[in-house]
Design a protein around this motif. Structure first.
Motif, PDB file in Angstrom:
ATOM      1  N   ILE A 103      21.130   7.948  -9.135  1.00 58.67           N
ATOM      2  CA  ILE A 103      19.714   7.749  -9.437  1.00 58.67           C
ATOM      3  C   ILE A 103      19.563   6.654 -10.479  1.00 58.67           C
ATOM      4  O   ILE A 103      18.686   5.785 -10.374  1.00 58.67           O
ATOM      5  CB  ILE A 103      19.087   9.078  -9.931  1.00 58.67           C
ATOM      6  N   LEU A 104      20.413   6.671 -11.503  1.00 58.41           N
ATOM      7  CA  LEU A 104      20.372   5.619 -12.528  1.00 58.41           C
ATOM      8  C   LEU A 104      20.664   4.261 -11.912  1.00 58.41           C
ATOM      9  O   LEU A 104      19.984   3.273 -12.228  1.00 58.41           O
ATOM     10  CB  LEU A 104      21.386   5.943 -13.621  1.00 58.41           C
ATOM     11  N   SER A 105      21.635   4.208 -11.048  1.00 56.96           N
ATOM     12  CA  SER A 105      21.975   2.930 -10.422  1.00 56.96           C
ATOM     13  C   SER A 105      20.822   2.394  -9.581  1.00 56.96           C
ATOM     14  O   SER A 105      20.476   1.210  -9.660  1.00 56.96           O
ATOM     15  CB  SER A 105      23.228   3.102  -9.567  1.00 56.96           C
ATOM     16  N   ASN A 106      20.210   3.271  -8.783  1.00 59.35           N
ATOM     17  CA  ASN A 106      19.074   2.835  -7.966  1.00 59.35           C
ATOM     18  C   ASN A 106      17.881   2.456  -8.826  1.00 59.35           C
ATOM     19  O   ASN A 106      17.135   1.524  -8.499  1.00 59.35           O
ATOM     20  CB  ASN A 106      18.681   3.950  -6.999  1.00 59.35           C
ATOM     21  N   LEU A 107      17.676   3.172  -9.930  1.00 59.09           N
ATOM     22  CA  LEU A 107      16.564   2.861 -10.816  1.00 59.09           C
ATOM     23  C   LEU A 107      16.728   1.469 -11.406  1.00 59.09           C
ATOM     24  O   LEU A 107      15.754   0.694 -11.473  1.00 59.09           O
ATOM     25  CB  LEU A 107      16.483   3.915 -11.925  1.00 59.09           C
ATOM     26  N   ILE A 108      17.913   1.144 -11.828  1.00 57.35           N
ATOM     27  CA  ILE A 108      18.139  -0.189 -12.406  1.00 57.35           C
ATOM     28  C   ILE A 108      17.961  -1.269 -11.343  1.00 57.35           C
ATOM     29  O   ILE A 108      17.418  -2.346 -11.626  1.00 57.35           O
ATOM     30  CB  ILE A 108      19.531  -0.236 -13.052  1.00 57.35           C
ATOM     31  N   ASP A 109      18.389  -0.989 -10.133  1.00 57.60           N
ATOM     32  CA  ASP A 109      18.149  -1.957  -9.053  1.00 57.60           C
ATOM     33  C   ASP A 109      16.660  -2.222  -8.877  1.00 57.60           C
ATOM     34  O   ASP A 109      16.237  -3.371  -8.713  1.00 57.60           O
ATOM     35  CB  ASP A 109      18.742  -1.432  -7.744  1.00 57.60           C
ATOM     36  N   ASP A 110      15.862  -1.164  -8.913  1.00 53.40           N
ATOM     37  CA  ASP A 110      14.413  -1.334  -8.762  1.00 53.40           C
ATOM     38  C   ASP A 110      13.809  -2.070  -9.948  1.00 53.40           C
ATOM     39  O   ASP A 110      12.914  -2.918  -9.786  1.00 53.40           O
ATOM     40  CB  ASP A 110      13.747   0.034  -8.601  1.00 53.40           C
ATOM     41  N   LEU A 111      14.260  -1.747 -11.154  1.00 56.28           N
ATOM     42  CA  LEU A 111      13.730  -2.430 -12.337  1.00 56.28           C
ATOM     43  C   LEU A 111      14.047  -3.917 -12.290  1.00 56.28           C
ATOM     44  O   LEU A 111      13.198  -4.748 -12.650  1.00 56.28           O
ATOM     45  CB  LEU A 111      14.319  -1.799 -13.600  1.00 56.28           C
ATOM     46  N   LEU A 112      15.225  -4.257 -11.858  1.00 56.18           N
ATOM     47  CA  LEU A 112      15.572  -5.673 -11.728  1.00 56.18           C
ATOM     48  C   LEU A 112      14.772  -6.327 -10.618  1.00 56.18           C
ATOM     49  O   LEU A 112      14.452  -7.522 -10.693  1.00 56.18           O
ATOM     50  CB  LEU A 112      17.066  -5.813 -11.460  1.00 56.18           C
ATOM     51  N   ASN A 113      14.426  -5.549  -9.615  1.00 60.08           N
ATOM     52  CA  ASN A 113      13.651  -6.077  -8.499  1.00 60.08           C
ATOM     53  C   ASN A 113      12.231  -6.437  -8.927  1.00 60.08           C
ATOM     54  O   ASN A 113      11.659  -7.414  -8.451  1.00 60.08           O
ATOM     55  CB  ASN A 113      13.633  -5.056  -7.371  1.00 60.08           C
ATOM     56  N   VAL A 114      11.649  -5.638  -9.819  1.00 65.37           N
ATOM     57  CA  VAL A 114      10.261  -5.869 -10.232  1.00 65.37           C
ATOM     58  C   VAL A 114      10.172  -6.607 -11.560  1.00 65.37           C
ATOM     59  O   VAL A 114       9.088  -6.745 -12.118  1.00 65.37           O
ATOM     60  CB  VAL A 114       9.506  -4.525 -10.332  1.00 65.37           C
ATOM     61  N   ARG A 115      11.289  -7.068 -12.078  1.00 60.21           N
ATOM     62  CA  ARG A 115      11.265  -7.715 -13.393  1.00 60.21           C
ATOM     63  C   ARG A 115      10.422  -8.979 -13.385  1.00 60.21           C
ATOM     64  O   ARG A 115       9.805  -9.340 -14.389  1.00 60.21           O
ATOM     65  CB  ARG A 115      12.699  -8.047 -13.816  1.00 60.21           C
ATOM     66  N   PHE A 116      10.359  -9.662 -12.264  1.00 63.27           N
ATOM     67  CA  PHE A 116       9.587 -10.888 -12.168  1.00 63.27           C
ATOM     68  C   PHE A 116       8.169 -10.641 -11.641  1.00 63.27           C
ATOM     69  O   PHE A 116       7.458 -11.599 -11.370  1.00 63.27           O
ATOM     70  CB  PHE A 116      10.306 -11.889 -11.258  1.00 63.27           C
ATOM     71  N   MET A 117       7.780  -9.397 -11.488  1.00 62.73           N
ATOM     72  CA  MET A 117       6.448  -9.076 -10.987  1.00 62.73           C
ATOM     73  C   MET A 117       5.533  -8.805 -12.168  1.00 62.73           C
ATOM     74  O   MET A 117       5.816  -7.940 -13.003  1.00 62.73           O
ATOM     75  CB  MET A 117       6.496  -7.867 -10.060  1.00 62.73           C
ATOM     76  N   ILE A 118       4.435  -9.524 -12.234  1.00 62.11           N
ATOM     77  CA  ILE A 118       3.507  -9.390 -13.355  1.00 62.11           C
ATOM     78  C   ILE A 118       2.863  -8.024 -13.391  1.00 62.11           C
ATOM     79  O   ILE A 118       2.417  -7.554 -14.441  1.00 62.11           O
ATOM     80  CB  ILE A 118       2.441 -10.508 -13.253  1.00 62.11           C
ATOM     81  N   GLU A 119       2.839  -7.317 -12.230  1.00 67.36           N
ATOM     82  CA  GLU A 119       2.222  -6.000 -12.193  1.00 67.36           C
ATOM     83  C   GLU A 119       3.029  -4.955 -12.952  1.00 67.36           C
ATOM     84  O   GLU A 119       2.523  -3.869 -13.236  1.00 67.36           O
ATOM     85  CB  GLU A 119       2.039  -5.538 -10.737  1.00 67.36           C
ATOM     86  N   PHE A 120       4.287  -5.236 -13.269  1.00 66.00           N
ATOM     87  CA  PHE A 120       5.143  -4.262 -13.956  1.00 66.00           C
ATOM     88  C   PHE A 120       5.774  -4.890 -15.194  1.00 66.00           C
ATOM     89  O   PHE A 120       6.991  -5.092 -15.256  1.00 66.00           O
ATOM     90  CB  PHE A 120       6.237  -3.756 -13.010  1.00 66.00           C
TER      91      PHE A 120
END
Length: 1889
Positions: free
Chosen positions: A665-682
């Motif tokens: 779960i931690l690994s997938n969470l970090i993948d998602d956080l890195l995925n949205v890091r460049f999104m202004i909505e997050f």
């Protein structure tokens, strides 16, 4: 503005009323089969009120099923044909007033045009008047509607009260009697009450719901006729009014209370509805009834049943018990149409709850409308609808609620047919025990799921209004947690596409609404935040884990397209993340509050702005005030709590607390956080990633410094390091992307005019000048595609600027606002530019937050979080003492905080903010690269580098893998000095896995960066000798790839040399050797691998190194390949100094390798051999061409000779394999024999090598070729070499000349024979002349000539084949005489050879050592050519004399070297068949002898003679001369290989040489022989270890000199450095590790028992020999430090030591007691008087009765006996401490027990000092006892014996306490309860490595 086809942009005109002049009014049609009824339309209108609904459906429409695009509204269920009329809805449009309530998130209904924005009001007065009028109209409409619906409801209730059955507040009618059929009005009223679950009808609820919109243009019907029968077309009056939710406050308290009570009745009725559960029962009944009918042969069963479709149909009439068209079913809920009626009750309840929440959310509403019961009913309905309806419908899990039982059917309450039950057949009874098929139930339940899914829209509205209610009112904690738990449960929904194709979109709608609701509660109630965060973690364990369902939350990639390569991008413009990630970020962002700037600071800034202080730059920059706040404290707290909790759960040991589930779960969470890091909505993703990176880094560093008792769980370390590596690599990627694609921003406040040299296409799509419409920038005049910038031919503006120009202009304009000075030449830093870029993004967010299409609190929270983050960065910049920037940070901070509230609708944005999405994407990328997480990249990298040097092997390996992720993203990091330093250090790591990881890390980048290959060249070469096979393989592959991709690699020669050296090592692994062979086969012997079209880089590299001497020459690919291969071979030989390794490789590739072949690779090797043979001719041609090219370009320097030697050496290699290939080029080589090659330093090597080539190729000369060469100057050149050059060249020249003489086509009186004969006579004459003139005063020239003559004559005797010189079997040793008359010398009859042997014998007897050696070397030539002369030499005593003790070491070395050459020549003679060939050439051998004789009989003579001197050879292994020891071990190796000596007798001497600690080369050679013998005879090493140990002791005692006291320096221990530590090992460690002893327990135990047997008492003697004590000390050191791999090994030593000490030790104690008397030495007492006196230094033998010599000698002998036991006692103590062995484990150990798994892999502690057991001499030189030393030994012996007895006693006591019932002598069973205790005590502390 210029374009290709500029046109004016069209404008749209709007009427004053706010509608488009072209719009048409859309009216609703009357109810029909294809048209939804009023209740459905109302539901649809409320469903589209959620912006999230429409956004998600729009976004997912492209991915929906192929049936067609998805509509914006949710399809309603099939509605009943109700009898009331349908009101007309005229242009029902929802739109948002700017600045209105957040509840107005409305979008137009499908099929209508979007409403135009209202025209701006001219004055504020008119706006206020209009608003007041609208409010009054809305209030009047609400009052009228409420009065009407309440009145109608009361009328229906009155009609129903007249019936016999009163109205029941439920979802249906459960009374047994039906209303009277004759009373039509009452019956319809009763039906309405039962159908809708409350007093209101569906149309009435719809009318109430329309008034809940914040601002709406609605159409209502005036029911003056007083009933719902008035049709619109029949004359109803239509009134259009504007309604607002605030109008509910106009209702009086009584009316409001009545309304909410009636609405609550609908909600209560809906709470009782469980469509999925009831439908499941209906399906079960239907299936069971069908099964029963089938079992009864088609006869109907006991009771009728209906299908699920009949139950859900809307056309069925209401029927009760008295009128059942399909039979009596026991209740209205299970009648046909019952499911549809239950659905209507649910829909009305949801609509009523929506209205209630809207009313209660109105500001200023009467408090009587907000009742706890009402709130609780709404909350419970939300919870029930999620759990009972939406979750099973979306996930297709309704059938899972079936409970298998003995009776699957639900019996009706009214069924009392007991007789029928009793008469059922047994078959029917058995059928009742079977549960219905769940698959059939699931399939049937789709009829229920479809209408439930139609409520998603209305349910989204309910959640929105619940969110508004929470923001306005306080809720009870219990209800709050109930609501949050229900909302959180939606995240666990696993959408199943089986139900509907768009079920994923519907799930997203529900989850988005639930997330917004939870976020609202989270921000509204800070006291509950920690509880809600805690609730997330149990939820994580319930999340879907399948790849399809893992990420279902839809996000847009509008601002992340530029960085899509660094994220897990999805398809199109959308992406998906986990819902748990979305809610976490939303919760963090919801905690933001408005930043605060202190009043003093604000006032100071205001004054500064007013005054415009020009000298502000000269003063100090203002610091952030202590009272300032960024408003992110709550966000930080939530981040820290979430991070702490999830990492704490992941770090739990084993499976405790679901650690194994939380790690992915931690690994997938970090993948998602890195995925949205460049999104202004997050924007909160940056904060959470920063927090995670810090905590992960701290955890890893804490694990690095943790003690062994606090080791972190290994799996968590792997997870944490992987996560940390992901974050670090992503940050590195963002920095690299920003570095390679920077924004072109102004660096000064002074504007600059752009004057482009030419107009170019700078469109960001990168597609070039396409044939399409393009637009030109009016500032920089760059061209862009119209489709990329969103401009068409019809919408070209008058003036247009590109994104970069807008940014540059905006930065310059904004700089004037943010600076205090009017000076315009100030430099703008990156921090200043970032402030302006943030303003661009803030404007972007403001437009999103106020957009009519997506107004949402989450967008407002995103905007506010962005502002607070900006303020925090400003504060950090202010507090940074070295911060740079021109902008006034205080002024910027005030400006930013002032934008907390979004701009009003009347405000317009500057044109600069109208950038493209690509521009915003680049801005976002730039800001992310300068964010705090990116700024911390050096710290993140330093953590990895530091962990790469940690003490834990696992951390070092994991950190290398993590750094590999970083380097994959940014390979330039490998060039940093700190990185290279750490990676180079890892090359020498103690763990093989770490070294392999380091080598692999470098290998991935040396091909990309050639400078890295040069930087890591030396470390890679060192790893070729690594003990790890995987490491060596990896290095070979790296060098192979380097050489294939870059043939001109600078370090190729030394790399090839090292690889050849590894392949030639017999101990090398077959896999490594095959890999090396395959590498060189590809590099040198496989021209087919060189294809011009496949590797342009490779071709360019080869072409760049083509022949520079002939630039006009065009070479084929094969020639280029061969030339490069030839160059590489020459370079390898030049580096190596000889061609030994190259010869071995070429022979193996051409003719096969004798060792290491595997059957599965036989075909591959045969293919390599064929390729190699085909390539040899090309290589020889290229070598000759290379030689000619070198001669043309050489500068005739001294070092040129080294190149020539290398070329000739390579040619020699091919001359040995295919000599015929060099015959055509012999004319090119012969001139080099003249010795005038302008390379004085290398002339000897040149002529010697060329002579060898001539010798090897001479047998392939044709008659004509031989005549031509010998007729020229070749014989003369060879003779001149013999006269001018040293003996090494003389041997080669003589051999070549002799081969020419012995050529089959040579004439009897050939020139070469004459030359050879004359040279032999001349040298013989010289030796004969000076045989009596030898002495110490001999001149140097004479000495040199004698040596040359001896060398030349010895070579002639060896290489010249005398055709008639066959020796007889009985060769007379006295038949050799010196011929004084040189005229009698001749080749025939061995006359010359016999005379030379006699002459050599004379010179052998000279005193000069060098002359004796040369004479022996010359005599060796006679021995090789005539083996029977060896017998004569043996009889003459020559062999005995040269290897005797009296012979000088140099003579011994030369004699041993000669014997080695003789053995090798005999071996070659046998294998090549030269003996048979020689016999065939002899004319005096009869045919019978040729047939029956053993032509190879002479080949065994030399070996048999040498075998007689084997004992002397063994003695020479103890020689003090290191060279003698080395050459005799080499000779013994050849004797062993040829089977000429006994291995059992030889192995002890080879083991003894392992003690040659000062001669590593000799030890290594002996070790190689031992390993070979161990492979052939595995048990021989174990059997001979004792003899070898004894020999090693005496070897060191005899070979090494004594110390200052005359004591031999004997040691069994070696110390070597392993980087940072010193390792102590024994002289036999290498033997044990590299042989099969270490891997086989029986061999290890046999070895240990053999060594321990040295300590046993000699049965033939009562006393121990004092001379044996040093040997026992030597053996105890070996036992203490042998490389043990299992705890059983030291336990075995302790066991046998205890046995010996228990018997012999106690006997010695008793003997001491008898000698000293019981009072002085009590064997059972503690410290005695003698011990105390010794410690005090007052010992006197007279005091103890030891005055007499007899007693003194006896006491001394007993001390000697004690010294035999004392090493074992000390060894036992040492092993216990070194391996942490408990007393209990020693006691329970049995030699026959199996090895315990956890006791394998033990190693001695690094902190353990070396074992030492040295005794002072007991007797002096005159054999008198040394009482001081003897008393010390006595005291030490008694002390160790007591400790041993005390340990045994302590173990017995502890054992008896733990096992009181255990009988002595009885072994404990495996299942005893104390086993765990013992194992815990015994388990050794194994280091992490």
């Amino acid at each position: 503005m210029s374009s290709k086809k500029p046109q004016a942009s069209p404008r749209v005109a709007f009427s004053p009323g706010g509608k488009n002049v072209d719009d048409k009014v859309t009216r609703a049609s009357p109810p029909s089969a294809n048209n939804p009824t009023a209740i459905e339309l109302a539901s649809t209108m409320t469903s589209v009120s959620s912006s999230r609904v429409l956004d998600s459906v729009e976004e997912s429409s492209s991915s929906s099923s192929s049936d067609g695009p998805m509509t914006r509204s949710i399809p309603p269920p099939a509605a009943p044909n109700l009898s009331f009329s349908q009101p007309k809805i005229d242009n029902v449009l929802f739109h948002v007033e700017r600045g209105g309530s957040t509840t107005g998130r409305r979008r137009p209904i499908e099929g209508t045009d979007p409403p135009p924005p209202p025209p701006p009001s001219s004055t504020s007065t008119s706006t206020s008047t209009s608003s007041s009028a609208a409010a009054a109209v809305a209030a009047e409409a609400v009052v009228s509607t409420v009065e009407g619906v309440i009145g109608d409801a009361e009328s229906r209730e009155a009609s129903a009260s007249e019936l016999s059955s009163p109205f029941v507040d439920g979802g249906g009618c459960d009374s047994p009697h039906h209303p009277d059929e004759g009373r039509g009005g009452g019956r319809r009223a009763f039906e309405a009450l039962a159908l809708h679950g409350g007093p209101f009808t569906a149309p009435e609820l719809g009318r109430l719901s329309l008034h809940c919109a914040p601002t709406a243009i609605v159409v209502d019907v005036d029911h003056s006729g007083g009933g719902e029968n008035n049709n619109v077309d029949g004359g109803g009056v239509i009134n259009t009014r504007v309604s607002k939710t605030g109008a509910w406050t106009s209702l009086n308290g009584d009316m409001l209370s009545t309304l909410t009570t009636m609405l609550r009745m609908h909600v209560s009725s809906a709470l009782k509805v469980d469509l999925v559960g009831e439908g499941r029962d209906i399906v079960a009944r239907s299936i069971e009834a069908a099964d029963t009918d089938a079992e009864n042969d088609g006869k109907r069963g006991r009771r009728p049943a209906i299908t699920i479709h009949q139950w859900m149909t809307q056309a069925a009439k209401y029927s009760g018990p008295d009128s059942a068209p399909l039979g009596s079913l026991g209740g209205t809920n299970v009648e046909p149409g019952g499911g549809h009626r239950r659905l209507q009750v649910l829909l009305c309840g949801l609509e009523a709850a929506s209205v209630l929440l809207a009313i209660m959310a109105c500001p200023g509403i009467d408090r009587r409308a907000i009742e706890d019961d009402t709130i609780e009913a709404c909350v419970n309905l939300i919870k029930n609808h999620i759990q009972k309806h939406l979750t099973p419908a979306l996930s297709n899990t309704g059938h899972l609620g079936m409970i298998p039982s003995s009776d699957a059917r639900v019996d009706d309450d009214n069924s009392n047919d007991n007789d029928e039950k009793d008469t059922l057949s047994p078959k029917t009874k058995r059928a009742k025990t079977v549960s219905p098929n769940r698959g059939a139930v699931a399939k049937s339940l789709k009829a229920v799921y479809t209408p439930i899914l139609s409520t998603v829209g209305s349910f989204g509205t309910i959640l929105e209004r619940a969110e508004e209610f929470i923001n306005v009112n306080e809720m009870d904690d219990r209800l709050l947690f109930t609501l949050s738990a229900a909302a959180l449960s939606t995240l666990t929904i696993d959408a199943s596409p089986i139900v509907r194709a768009d079920v994923a979109s519907l799930t997203t709608i529900v989850q988005e609404s639930a997330i917004d609701l939870i976020a609202s509660m989270f921000g509204r109630y800070p006291r509950h935040r920690s509880i809600i965060v805690e609730d997330l973690f149990p939820l994580m364990l319930k999340l879907p884990t399948s790849k399809r369902s893992l990420r279902t939350f839809l996000v847009k990639k509008s601002l992340s397209t530029a960085c899509s390569s660094m994220t897990a991008s999805g398809s199109g413009d959308n992406d998906y993340i986990q819902p748990i990630c979305a809610i976490t970020l939303r919760l963090i962002q919801s905690c933001v509050v408005m930043p605060f700037q202190s009043d003093d600071n604000v006032a100071q800034e205001g004054d500064a702005v007013a005054k415009r202080v020009d000298d502000s730059d000269d003063g100090e920059k203002p610091k952030s005030n202590a009272g300032d706040s960024s408003g992110l404290d709550g966000c930080d707290a939530v981040c820290n709590q979430f991070t702490s909790q999830i990492l704490q759960r992941c770090s739990r040991k084993g499976e405790e607390g679901g650690a194994s589930e939380f790690r992915p779960i931690l690994s997938n969470l970090i993948d998602d956080l890195l995925n949205v890091r460049f999104m202004i909505e997050f924007p909160a993703a940056e904060m959470l990633l920063l927090c995670l990176s810090r905590r992960l880094g701290n955890d890893l560093m804490r694990a690095s410094s943790a003690s062994k008792s606090q080791l972190v769980e290994a799996t968590y370390l792997a997870t944490a390091m992987d996560a940390f590596g992901k974050i670090t690599s992503h940050v590195a990627g963002s920095l690299r992307h920003n570095r390679e694609n920077p924004l072109n921003l102004p660096d000064s406040m002074s504007p600059s005019e752009l004057e482009p040299e030419e107009e170019v296409n700078r469109c960001f799509c990168g597609k070039g000048n396409l044939d399409t419409f393009m637009v030109d920038c009016d500032r920089c005049h760059s061209w862009y595609h119209g489709s990329c910038i969103g401009i068409t031919k019809d919408t070209v503006p008058d003036q247009w600027f590109c994104d970069e120009c807008k940014l540059q202009t905006a930065i310059l304009d904004q700089a004037k606002v943010f600076t205090r000075s009017n000076e315009g030449t100030k430099a703008l830093t990156s921090q200043d530019q970032n402030h302006v870029l943030r303003q661009f993004l803030l404007g972007y967010l403001s437009r999103i937050a106020l957009s009519p299409s997506s107004p949402s609190p989450k967008n407002m929270n995103t905007r506010q979080f962005f502002i607070s983050s900006w303020v925090r960065d400003i504060m950090l910049q202010q507090n940074n003492s070295d911060g740079s920037g021109t902008f006034d940070l205080g002024l910027v901070q005030s400006y930013v905080i002032a934008q907390w509230l979004p701009p009003s609708h009347q405000q317009r944005y500057h044109s600069y903010f109208s950038l493209t999405d690509h521009a915003f994407s680049r801005i976002m990328t730039t800001l992310v690269a300068s964010a705090q997480l990116s700024a911390s990249f050096p710290q993140l990298l330093s953590v990895l580098l530091r962990l790469m040097g940690d003490d834990m092997t696992s951390l070092r390996k994991l950190s290398l893998k993590a750094f590999l992720q970083v380097a994959n993203v940014d390979p330039t990091l490998m060039s940093q000095p700190s990185v290279r330093k750490e990676v180079s250090r890892c090359f020498h790591d103690a763990a093989i896995s770490v070294r392999e990881a380091a080598v692999g890390l470098v290998g991935d980048y040396v091909l990309q960066s050639p400078h890295l290959a040069a930087a890591f060249h030396t470390p890679l070469l060192e790893r070729l000798a690594d003990i790890g096979i995987s490491v060596r393989k990896r290095v070979v592959k790296i060098f192979r790839d380097i050489l294939l991709s870059n043939p001109s690699y600078g370090g190729r020669a030394i790399a090839m040399h090292f690889m050849l050296k590894r392949a030639d090592d017999r101990k090398e692994d077959d896999g490594v050797r095959d890999l090396v062979h395959e590498t060189f086969h590809t590099l040198w012997f496989n021209a087919a691998a060189f294809e011009m079209g496949k590797s342009s880089v490779l071709v360019e590299s080869y072409v760049a190194t083509d022949d520079p001497s002939n630039p006009g020459k065009i070479s084929t690919s094969e020639q280029i390949y061969s030339r490069e291969a030839a160059k590489q071979m020459v370079e390898v030989v030049k580096i190596a100094g000889n061609s030994e390794f190259l010869t071995s490789l070429v022979n193996g590739l051409l003719f096969g390798f004798n060792e290491g072949d595997k059957d599965k690779k036989t075909a591959e090797r045969k293919r390599r051999q064929e390729d190699s043979r085909n390539q040899c001719n090309s290589l020889v041609l290229m070598l000759i061409e290379l030689l000619l090219s070198f001669e043309e370009t050489r500068a005739h320097k001294e070092e040129d000779g080294k190149e020539l030697v290398a070329i000739f050496s390579v040619l020699t290699v091919f001359a040995q394999t295919y000599p015929e290939l060099l015959v055509p080029h012999i004319d090119t080589l012969v001139p080099y024999l003249k010795g005038d090659n302008a390379a004085k330093k290398f002339e000897t090597a040149i002529v010697s090598t060329v002579s060898s080539i001539v010798s090897l190729t001479s047998s392939h000369f044709s008659r004509a070729e031989l005549a031509r060469l010998t007729g020229g100057g070749l014989p003369a050149d060879l003779v001149n070499i013999a006269y001018k050059f040293p003996h090494s060249a003389v041997n080669s020249a003589v051999e070549a000349l002799a081969k020419l003489v012995n050529h089959p086509d040579a004439n009897a009186e050939s020139i070469q024979e004459k030359r050879l004969y004359n040279m032999a006579v001349q040298f013989y004459t010289y030796l004969l002349k000076n045989k009596d003139n030898l002495g110490n005063n001999m001149k140097k020239s004479m000495r040199d000539n004698v040596r040359r003559a001896l060398s030349a004559l010895g070579s002639i005797c060896r290489f010249y084949m005398c055709h008639d010189g066959c020796d007889s079997h009985t060769l007379d040793p006295n038949g050799f005489s010196v011929i004084t008359d040189v005229k009698l010398l001749q080749f025939s009859g061995n006359a010359l050879s016999n005379a030379c042997f006699a002459l050599f014998r004379i010179y052998l007897e000279q005193d000069d050592e060098s002359t004796k050696c040369l004479a022996l070397r010359a005599m060796n030539g006679v021995f090789i050519s005539r083996p029977r002369v060896v017998l004569a030499a043996e009889q003459l005593g020559i062999i005995t004399s040269v290897i005797s003790e009296s012979a000088p070491p140099s003579v011994q070395i030369e004699s041993l070297r000669c014997w080695r050459d003789i053995l090798l020549a005999e071996e070659k003679r046998i294998e090549s068949g030269a003996a048979k060939e020689k016999m065939n050439t002899q004319k005096n051998v009869s045919v019978s002898k040729r047939i029956s004789g053993d032509q190879d009989g002479d080949s065994c003579i030399s070996g048999s003679v040498l075998t007689k001197h084997a004992d002397r050879l063994y003695e020479l292994t103890l020689s003090r001369d290191e060279s003698v020891r080395h050459i005799v071990i080499d000779l013994i190796g050849h004797l062993l290989r040829q089977g000429l000596i006994n291995p059992m007798a030889t192995v002890p001497y080879l083991l003894a040489v392992q003690g040659d600690v000062e001669s590593p080369a000799t030890r290594t050679l002996a070790l190689k022989l031992l390993i070979n013998e161990g492979e052939k005879r595995p048990d021989m090493l174990r059997q001979r270890i004792c003899a070898g140990l004894t020999q090693a002791f005496y070897f060191q005692k005899n070979v090494y000199p004594h110390d200052a006291n005359g004591i031999p320096r004997v040691t069994a221990l070696l110390t070597r450095s392993d980087g940072t530590r010193l390792i102590t090992e024994t002289i036999f460690d290498a033997v044990i590790k590299e042989s099969a002893i270490q891997n086989k327990r029986s061999s290890r135990e046999g070895l240990l028992r053999g060594i321990i047997s040295l300590f046993e008492k000699d049965p033939d003697s009562e006393n121990t020999n004092i001379d044996q004590l040093p040997l026992l000390t030597f053996a105890s050191e070996i036992l203490a430090h042998l490389p043990y791999t299992a705890l059983n090994d030291p336990l075995l030593i302790i066991y046998h030591s205890s046995c010996i000490t228990a018997l012999d030790g106690q006997s010695i104690i008793n003997q001491f007691a008898e000698l000293l008397g019981g009072d002085s030495c009590d064997p059972n007492s503690g410290e005695d008087d003698l011990e105390r006196a010794t410690k005090k230094g007052t010992f006197d033998p007279k005091d103890f009765g030891l005055k007499s010599k007899k007693k003194a000698d006896l006491f001394g002998q007993l001390c000697v006996n004690a010294c035999r036991i004392l090493p074992l006692l000390q060894l036992k103590t040492f092993l216990r401490k070194a391996y942490n062995i408990s007393e209990a484990r020693m006691t329970e150990y049995v030699p026959s027990e199996k090895e315990r798994i956890y006791e394998k892999g033990v190693s001695i502690s690094d902190s353990t000092p070396p074992f030492s057991c040295n005794f002072d001499p007991i007797f002096d030189a005159d054999q008198k006892i040394n009482w001081h030393n003897a008393s010390k030994i006595y005291t030490s012996f008694r002390h160790h014996m007591r400790d041993c007895d005390a340990d045994d006693l302590r173990v017995d006591i502890e054992e008896s306490k733990r096992s009181p019932k255990r009988k002595s002598g009885k072994k404990r069973k495996r299942g005893d309860s104390n086993d765990d205790t013992h194992e815990a005590e015994v388990s050794p502390k194994i280091s992490p490595e």
